[in-house]
Design a protein around this motif. Structure first.
Motif, mmCIF file in Angstrom:
data_model
loop_
_atom_site.group_PDB
_atom_site.id
_atom_site.type_symbol
_atom_site.label_atom_id
_atom_site.label_comp_id
_atom_site.label_asym_id
_atom_site.label_seq_id
_atom_site.Cartn_x
_atom_site.Cartn_y
_atom_site.Cartn_z
ATOM 1 N N THR A 5 0.837 -1.196 0.000
ATOM 2 C CA THR A 5 0.000 0.000 0.000
ATOM 3 C C THR A 5 0.869 1.242 0.000
ATOM 4 O O THR A 5 1.822 1.322 0.788
ATOM 5 N N GLY A 50 -1.760 7.892 -5.511
ATOM 6 C CA GLY A 50 -2.428 7.202 -6.607
ATOM 7 C C GLY A 50 -1.462 6.805 -7.705
ATOM 8 O O GLY A 50 -1.576 5.734 -8.296
ATOM 9 N N GLY A 53 0.609 3.818 -6.538
ATOM 10 C CA GLY A 53 -0.230 2.637 -6.704
ATOM 11 C C GLY A 53 0.132 1.499 -5.768
ATOM 12 O O GLY A 53 1.216 1.461 -5.191
ATOM 13 N N ARG A 54 -0.794 0.575 -5.628
ATOM 14 C CA ARG A 54 -0.566 -0.596 -4.794
ATOM 15 C C ARG A 54 0.207 -1.638 -5.600
ATOM 16 O O ARG A 54 -0.144 -1.947 -6.734
ATOM 17 N N GLY A 86 1.960 -5.279 -13.428
ATOM 18 C CA GLY A 86 1.933 -4.154 -12.497
ATOM 19 C C GLY A 86 3.207 -3.999 -11.716
ATOM 20 O O GLY A 86 3.567 -2.910 -11.289
ATOM 21 N N ARG A 135 8.074 1.402 -5.545
ATOM 22 C CA ARG A 135 7.617 2.309 -6.591
ATOM 23 C C ARG A 135 7.267 3.648 -5.955
ATOM 24 O O ARG A 135 6.575 3.703 -4.942
ATOM 25 N N ASP A 137 6.234 8.006 -6.796
ATOM 26 C CA ASP A 137 5.704 8.927 -7.804
ATOM 27 C C ASP A 137 6.845 9.797 -8.327
ATOM 28 O O ASP A 137 7.930 9.834 -7.736
#
Length: 380
Positions: A5, A50, A53-54, A86, A135, A137
């Motif tokens: 998360t 967002g 992302g998960r 993903g 990951r 942003d």
């Protein structure tokens, strides 16, 4: 964050706190523009989360080019990463613990097969894994981290070693072979002596013990074909212990035809039949045992296999420790050795070794190897 998360990074939290202060202060003081500007921090961080992302789950298979290496040598770790699309946009980072501070190795974007090299500089046990997918942003405000379904692997890092002149089989020099005990044939009964701590109870001669009122044990002449017993004093910290372990590794590798039994004061033991690799494994995993009973470990040398015995301890050792090492060695029928290794020469400075015991001092393992080969202590 093990579930992947996204969470704000330190930069993201700093932006949120600054935005809250600016928004509250601006609106509280009647300044609309600063208040609106501060409020924008919240949707900015939400958008970053967002974008991060998960992260989905990923499975990792591992293999090594070698499970054992010598300090300073490299081993290649091969990772086979099974993940969906993903996860392909994530970066991967490997956690490595072992001979120094834990480190995190960035390995770039996730790929089906990832290779990297480890070059540990100190002996010990290195654990590679688990792998983490990461990951963030573009602005670094949020990050998602997920540990892969992964089983870490261990690499045993053997200590460095130095060349030593091989020691001949026991019985080839050092003691006066005119004595009856030494003239006795291989494994022959050589006499009785009073029991000492560490003696094998199976060697107690009960009839004589009952007659004399104290425990007496059988003593046998040393075999001319026996090897060596090496005892490492492992009560010290990493720096001092590494030097002793390096010297011990040099000894166990010095003569493939001479069996060596390896012991530590902390209780680790590797029988002569185990072989060189098993000895080096023990030395790789050796850790400081400050509470070890060193005098008892030395007394145990009385019941050690016949042949030469070598005790390695630091130059910081107290005189009573050096004396504790010398006493059981003096009772053996072959020349044995006490090695004092480390900077300085204070250890055992006031002690004269008894007959049949040699004392060798050196500043480091390389110096120990040089003194060993030059002195040929077993023949003097």
């Amino acid at each position: 964050m093990a579930g992947g998360t996204p969470r704000p990074t330190v930069r993201g939290w700093a932006l949120l706190v600054s935005g809250a202060v600016l928004c509250g202060g601006g609106l509280g003081l009647g300044y609309l523009a600063p208040g609106v500007l501060g409020a924008l921090a919240f949707p900015a961080v939400a958008l970053a989360m967002g974008l991060a992302g998960r992260l989905p789950a990923a499975r990792v298979g591992r293999r090594l080019t070698a499970s054992r290496v010598r300090a300073g040598e490299s081993v290649t770790v091969v990772l086979e990463v099974a993940a969906d699309g993903g996860a392909r946009s994530a970066a991967v980072a490997e956690h490595v613990t072992g001979t120094g501070e834990p480190v995190v190795l960035p390995l770039g974007p996730a790929r089906p097969v990832i290779r990297y090299e480890l070059t540990p500089q100190r002996r010990g046990v290195v654990e590679a894994g688990p792998l983490h997918l990461v990951r963030t942003d573009p602005l670094g405000l949020a990050r998602a981290v997920r540990a892969a379904d992964d089983v870490p692997v261990r690499v045993l890092v053997h200590p460095r070693h130095h060349h030593l002149v091989p020691v001949p089989a026991a019985g080839g020099g050092g003691r006066d072979t005119s004595s009856a005990s030494v003239r006795a044939s291989e494994g022959a009964f050589a006499g009785l002596r009073e029991h000492a701590p560490g003696d094998d109870v199976r060697q107690i001669h009960w009839r004589t013990s009952a007659r004399r009122g104290r425990l007496m044990v059988r003593e046998h002449a040393d075999s001319a074909g026996t090897g060596m017993t090496v005892l490492v004093d492992d009560r010290y910290g990493p720096d001092e212990l590494d030097v002793l372990v390096e010297a011990a590794a040099s000894i166990v590798r010095s003569g493939p035809d001479v069996p060596v039994e390896l012991r530590t004061a902390g209780g680790a033991r590797s029988a002569a039949a185990a072989g060189v690799t098993a000895h080096l494994d023990v030395l790789a995993e050796a850790a400081a045992r400050p509470g070890a009973d060193f005098p008892a470990a030395c007394a145990g040398l009385r019941s050690a296999p016949t042949g030469r015995a070598i005790v390695l301890l630091s130059t910081t050792a107290a005189d009573e420790d050096v004396a504790a090492a010398m006493r059981p060695l003096a009772a053996r029928h072959t020349v044995s050795l006490v090695g004092l290794i480390g900077p300085g020469d204070d250890g055992g400075g006031g002690l004269a070794p008894p007959a049949g015991v040699r004392l060798l001092r050196a500043a480091d393992a390389a110096g120990f190897a040089e003194r060993w080969s030059e002195s040929r202590w077993w023949a003097r």
